[in-house]
Design a protein around this motif. Structure first.
Motif, PDB file in Angstrom:
ATOM      1  N   LYS A  65       0.850  -1.199   0.000  1.00 48.98           N
ATOM      2  CA  LYS A  65       0.000   0.000   0.000  1.00 48.98           C
ATOM      3  C   LYS A  65       0.887   1.251   0.000  1.00 48.98           C
ATOM      4  O   LYS A  65       1.136   1.869   1.024  1.00 48.98           O
ATOM      5  CB  LYS A  65      -0.932  -0.002   1.219  1.00 48.98           C
ATOM      6  CG  LYS A  65      -1.844  -1.188   1.297  1.00 48.98           C
ATOM      7  CD  LYS A  65      -2.979  -1.021   0.333  1.00 48.98           C
ATOM      8  CE  LYS A  65      -3.973  -2.157   0.499  1.00 48.98           C
ATOM      9  NZ  LYS A  65      -5.161  -1.920  -0.259  1.00 48.98           N
ATOM     10  N   VAL A  66       1.372   1.596  -1.191  1.00 51.25           N
ATOM     11  CA  VAL A  66       2.351   2.667  -1.361  1.00 51.25           C
ATOM     12  C   VAL A  66       1.855   3.994  -0.786  1.00 51.25           C
ATOM     13  O   VAL A  66       2.631   4.747  -0.200  1.00 51.25           O
ATOM     14  CB  VAL A  66       2.714   2.834  -2.858  1.00 51.25           C
ATOM     15  CG1 VAL A  66       3.667   3.980  -3.075  1.00 51.25           C
ATOM     16  CG2 VAL A  66       3.282   1.545  -3.406  1.00 51.25           C
ATOM     17  N   ASP A  67       0.565   4.261  -0.932  1.00 46.13           N
ATOM     18  CA  ASP A  67       0.023   5.537  -0.473  1.00 46.13           C
ATOM     19  C   ASP A  67      -0.004   5.674   1.047  1.00 46.13           C
ATOM     20  O   ASP A  67      -0.201   6.772   1.563  1.00 46.13           O
ATOM     21  CB  ASP A  67      -1.387   5.742  -1.039  1.00 46.13           C
ATOM     22  CG  ASP A  67      -2.362   4.658  -0.595  1.00 46.13           C
ATOM     23  OD1 ASP A  67      -1.984   3.463  -0.604  1.00 46.13           O
ATOM     24  OD2 ASP A  67      -3.509   5.000  -0.251  1.00 46.13           O
ATOM     25  N   LYS A  68       0.240   4.604   1.777  1.00 43.78           N
ATOM     26  CA  LYS A  68       0.165   4.621   3.235  1.00 43.78           C
ATOM     27  C   LYS A  68       1.499   4.953   3.924  1.00 43.78           C
ATOM     28  O   LYS A  68       1.540   5.162   5.130  1.00 43.78           O
ATOM     29  CB  LYS A  68      -0.315   3.263   3.765  1.00 43.78           C
ATOM     30  CG  LYS A  68      -1.653   2.832   3.234  1.00 43.78           C
ATOM     31  CD  LYS A  68      -2.763   3.676   3.793  1.00 43.78           C
ATOM     32  CE  LYS A  68      -4.110   3.150   3.323  1.00 43.78           C
ATOM     33  NZ  LYS A  68      -5.203   3.979   3.772  1.00 43.78           N
ATOM     34  N   PHE A  69       2.603   4.979   3.151  1.00 40.07           N
ATOM     35  CA  PHE A  69       3.919   5.182   3.753  1.00 40.07           C
ATOM     36  C   PHE A  69       4.706   6.246   2.996  1.00 40.07           C
ATOM     37  O   PHE A  69       4.796   6.205   1.772  1.00 40.07           O
ATOM     38  CB  PHE A  69       4.725   3.869   3.737  1.00 40.07           C
ATOM     39  CG  PHE A  69       4.102   2.786   4.552  1.00 40.07           C
ATOM     40  CD1 PHE A  69       4.356   2.680   5.912  1.00 40.07           C
ATOM     41  CD2 PHE A  69       3.247   1.870   3.967  1.00 40.07           C
ATOM     42  CE1 PHE A  69       3.766   1.679   6.665  1.00 40.07           C
ATOM     43  CE2 PHE A  69       2.653   0.867   4.710  1.00 40.07           C
ATOM     44  CZ  PHE A  69       2.909   0.775   6.073  1.00 40.07           C
ATOM     45  N   SER A  70       5.288   7.168   3.742  1.00 37.66           N
ATOM     46  CA  SER A  70       6.150   8.180   3.130  1.00 37.66           C
ATOM     47  C   SER A  70       7.540   7.589   2.900  1.00 37.66           C
ATOM     48  O   SER A  70       7.912   6.580   3.497  1.00 37.66           O
ATOM     49  CB  SER A  70       6.261   9.396   4.055  1.00 37.66           C
ATOM     50  OG  SER A  70       6.982   9.044   5.233  1.00 37.66           O
ATOM     51  N   SER A  71       8.299   8.242   2.053  1.00 37.80           N
ATOM     52  CA  SER A  71       9.695   7.833   1.835  1.00 37.80           C
ATOM     53  C   SER A  71      10.463   7.884   3.145  1.00 37.80           C
ATOM     54  O   SER A  71      11.254   6.983   3.443  1.00 37.80           O
ATOM     55  CB  SER A  71      10.365   8.746   0.804  1.00 37.80           C
ATOM     56  OG  SER A  71       9.738   8.644  -0.436  1.00 37.80           O
ATOM     57  N   ASP A  72      10.234   8.931   3.928  1.00 35.06           N
ATOM     58  CA  ASP A  72      10.919   9.068   5.220  1.00 35.06           C
ATOM     59  C   ASP A  72      10.637   7.886   6.139  1.00 35.06           C
ATOM     60  O   ASP A  72      11.542   7.368   6.795  1.00 35.06           O
ATOM     61  CB  ASP A  72      10.496  10.357   5.929  1.00 35.06           C
ATOM     62  CG  ASP A  72      10.980  11.613   5.238  1.00 35.06           C
ATOM     63  OD1 ASP A  72      11.862  11.508   4.357  1.00 35.06           O
ATOM     64  OD2 ASP A  72      10.479  12.693   5.575  1.00 35.06           O
ATOM     65  N   LYS A  73       9.393   7.472   6.180  1.00 35.77           N
ATOM     66  CA  LYS A  73       9.006   6.351   7.044  1.00 35.77           C
ATOM     67  C   LYS A  73       9.695   5.067   6.594  1.00 35.77           C
ATOM     68  O   LYS A  73      10.216   4.307   7.414  1.00 35.77           O
ATOM     69  CB  LYS A  73       7.481   6.178   7.028  1.00 35.77           C
ATOM     70  CG  LYS A  73       6.967   5.058   7.908  1.00 35.77           C
ATOM     71  CD  LYS A  73       7.300   5.236   9.370  1.00 35.77           C
ATOM     72  CE  LYS A  73       6.392   6.218  10.038  1.00 35.77           C
ATOM     73  NZ  LYS A  73       6.646   6.304  11.502  1.00 35.77           N
ATOM     74  N   LEU A  74       9.730   4.830   5.289  1.00 39.23           N
ATOM     75  CA  LEU A  74      10.359   3.617   4.766  1.00 39.23           C
ATOM     76  C   LEU A  74      11.876   3.627   4.996  1.00 39.23           C
ATOM     77  O   LEU A  74      12.462   2.594   5.321  1.00 39.23           O
ATOM     78  CB  LEU A  74      10.022   3.446   3.281  1.00 39.23           C
ATOM     79  CG  LEU A  74       8.534   3.200   3.008  1.00 39.23           C
ATOM     80  CD1 LEU A  74       8.233   3.367   1.530  1.00 39.23           C
ATOM     81  CD2 LEU A  74       8.104   1.833   3.507  1.00 39.23           C
ATOM     82  N   ILE A  75      12.494   4.782   4.859  1.00 37.60           N
ATOM     83  CA  ILE A  75      13.929   4.906   5.159  1.00 37.60           C
ATOM     84  C   ILE A  75      14.158   4.619   6.645  1.00 37.60           C
ATOM     85  O   ILE A  75      15.132   3.965   7.017  1.00 37.60           O
ATOM     86  CB  ILE A  75      14.453   6.289   4.749  1.00 37.60           C
ATOM     87  CG1 ILE A  75      14.470   6.397   3.216  1.00 37.60           C
ATOM     88  CG2 ILE A  75      15.846   6.544   5.324  1.00 37.60           C
ATOM     89  CD1 ILE A  75      14.698   7.803   2.692  1.00 37.60           C
TER      90      ILE A  75
END
Length: 109
Positions: A65-75
């Motif tokens: 669910k790409v729309d649920k996570f920001s790049s910052d959160k994934l990093i």
């Protein structure tokens, strides 16, 4: 009929190249994390504990669910499992730019 050509699915979703690049980056990060979890045979409980997130968030992550996570959160998730992203910029002898992005173990820092 004109044939549409895209370099990735996200180009078809948005006309904004920056938004498309961010969506593709987040999708790639989610796949990397999912593959990492599978390689470690982690259960949802293991992922919840390591990333300090709830079960519904683990499900959203696992289901892409790409729309649920920001790049910052994934990093940040990557850092929690012991890695950081290391972007580099170099110039070839002919001054052609080279941009690379790799991961680096935080244990080696």
């Amino acid at each position: 009929m004109e044939e549409l050509q895209y370099t990735n699915i996200f180009d078809a979703i948005t006309d904004d190249p920056a938004e498309s690049a961010d969506l593709e980056f987040r999708a790639d990060m989610m796949l990397v994390l999912k593959n990492y979890f599978q390689s470690k045979n982690w259960t949802q409980s293991d992922i919840m504990a390591k990333l300090e997130i709830s079960q519904p968030r683990v499900s959203e992550l696992s289901r892409g669910k790409v729309d649920k996570f920001s790049s910052d959160k994934l990093i940040g998730f990557l850092a929690k499992i012991g890695y950081t992203i290391k972007p580099t910029f170099k110039l070839k002898d002919d001054r052609t730019p080279i941009f690379e992005c790799t991961t680096r173990s935080l244990n080696e820092v």
